[in-house]
Design a protein around this motif. Sequence first.
Motif, mmCIF file in Angstrom:
data_model
loop_
_atom_site.group_PDB
_atom_site.id
_atom_site.type_symbol
_atom_site.label_atom_id
_atom_site.label_comp_id
_atom_site.label_asym_id
_atom_site.label_seq_id
_atom_site.Cartn_x
_atom_site.Cartn_y
_atom_site.Cartn_z
ATOM 1 N N ARG A 1 61.377 0.278 58.046
ATOM 2 C CA ARG A 1 61.451 -1.179 57.937
ATOM 3 C C ARG A 1 61.644 -1.829 59.301
ATOM 4 O O ARG A 1 61.353 -3.015 59.486
ATOM 5 C CB ARG A 1 62.601 -1.566 56.998
ATOM 6 N N SER A 2 62.169 -1.055 60.230
ATOM 7 C CA SER A 2 62.276 -1.521 61.626
ATOM 8 C C SER A 2 61.600 -0.487 62.512
ATOM 9 O O SER A 2 62.262 0.249 63.263
ATOM 10 C CB SER A 2 63.746 -1.704 62.028
ATOM 11 N N PRO A 3 60.287 -0.370 62.419
ATOM 12 C CA PRO A 3 59.579 0.739 63.090
ATOM 13 C C PRO A 3 59.711 0.739 64.602
ATOM 14 O O PRO A 3 59.630 1.796 65.228
ATOM 15 C CB PRO A 3 58.123 0.528 62.649
ATOM 16 N N GLU A 4 59.926 -0.423 65.196
ATOM 17 C CA GLU A 4 59.987 -0.471 66.650
ATOM 18 C C GLU A 4 61.158 0.341 67.200
ATOM 19 O O GLU A 4 61.146 0.766 68.368
ATOM 20 C CB GLU A 4 60.082 -1.923 67.146
ATOM 21 N N THR A 5 62.176 0.602 66.362
ATOM 22 C CA THR A 5 63.352 1.352 66.833
ATOM 23 C C THR A 5 63.103 2.854 66.874
ATOM 24 O O THR A 5 63.881 3.591 67.488
ATOM 25 C CB THR A 5 64.562 1.071 65.929
ATOM 26 N N GLN B 1 63.457 3.412 54.696
ATOM 27 C CA GLN B 1 64.437 2.484 55.260
ATOM 28 C C GLN B 1 64.301 2.391 56.777
ATOM 29 O O GLN B 1 64.375 1.302 57.352
ATOM 30 C CB GLN B 1 65.850 2.933 54.870
ATOM 31 N N ARG B 2 64.117 3.532 57.421
ATOM 32 C CA ARG B 2 63.968 3.526 58.876
ATOM 33 C C ARG B 2 62.679 2.812 59.311
ATOM 34 O O ARG B 2 62.634 2.157 60.354
ATOM 35 C CB ARG B 2 63.976 4.955 59.406
#
Length: 475
Positions: A150-154, A147-148
């Motif tokens: 899915r927005s790897p840039e964060t 889940q994390r």
Amino acid sequence: MSLNKVPLIQIFASQQAQTLRDKLCATLRQLIVSGTLPQGERLPSSRLMAADLSLSRVTVEAAYTQLESEGYLVRNIGKGTFVAIALEPPRRVRKMAQPAPLALSSRGKKIVATGGCRDPLYPQAFAAGSPDLRVFPHDIWRRLTAQRLRSPETVMGYGDPQGLPELRQAVARYLAQSRGVRCAAEQVIILTSSQQALKMLAMLLCDVGEKICLEEPGYSGAFNAFVSAGAEISGLELDDRGAKIPDTGRAKLIYLTPSHQYPTGVTMSLSRRLQWLAYANKHDSWLIEDDYDSEFYYDEQPMPALQGLDDNGRVLYLGTFSKALFPSLRLAYLVVPPALVEPFCRMRSVMDGHSAQLMQAVTADFIIHGHFQAHLRLMRKLYASRRDLLLTQLAEKLGDRLRPQSHSGGLQLTVTLPGGGEERLTRAALNAGLILPRLSPLYQGAVREEGWLLGFSVLQRAEIINAVDKLARLF
């Protein structure tokens, strides 16, 4: 894998033993003694070994079992079969020119002299302080990680030296609810390990040569961290109420494990805690409270943290996820008074910057969604049953040889050896495939009690019984 099929078959064919099982045993002994199979090497499964040598799997299993009983091998369910000992033949040493001595600093020499801190790479009886990763909720962890990502840039960029805000908030709430710690998320610093925290505390708060007090016996990791920072170490005597207040002198830092003293298991009394707080306030000292395994209590809930009694900001509270979750997570936390937050963050920025963003984020989610508390409840029940089994086995088979100390919590059981022989028996145990962490090196003074710290948390029922059987045979 260093076990090559061709020499294996050749050596096996050359053996003169009468049975196939004995031929295989002799072959593997020869490979271990020659150093071809080093300590920790994983052997092929019984199925693969049987296929390579055209043997039945029953024959290979019998050979593996025989070599395990002799101490050459150790078998771990779900992991495999490993070489348990290191035996090297004498070698002809060629004369070489004497190299120049290493130009280590005085501090460097002290660090090397500590011997360092190393833990076993796979479960083995009775290595202390390891959680059982076979029952960790891997599926939940994988799902949260996915889940994390899915927005790897964060989670893939540089992070705050103090730690991910979500994780600091989750840790602050957890500590308030479970340990009575009084803090805001702004006082929590996320670090890589408790060792890093101790080293930073010594370097930031003590000058070289200043006095730091440790419990006697006490945690060798703290001793190593403080020695490497150039501190002068002084031991604190223990009684049934915990570490005693020193009669004279002032220490800049005092390292304590009040909830579950390492390694004796003693719980510091309320009156002694109040005495330490008064001492710290009077002498302008810092108390380091290492709450290293307070999550694992079995008979009754532990006393609230010493930090929760502190009205003057003299307690530095330390904890880690290495035992509650898994060691390679490399996350710990430190709670400090507000005035120390910025100095610690600046020091962290010049050491290693920050902890891994992704692991911080997943850990925060694991706590926030209730998985952490659920995991701890399950582990407490599991580890309590293993502790009870170990106590029963020791009483039945070694009741007159070993004396258990306080055992209301934790991941290991400290036992003393009234008759002595710790060093000799520890060496013999290693040859039998057992790791017995010694008690006496945890003392810094001349008076030392002998014994062992028997880790039980990572061992399943059959492994505990088998390990105690091996231990009993040493006597």
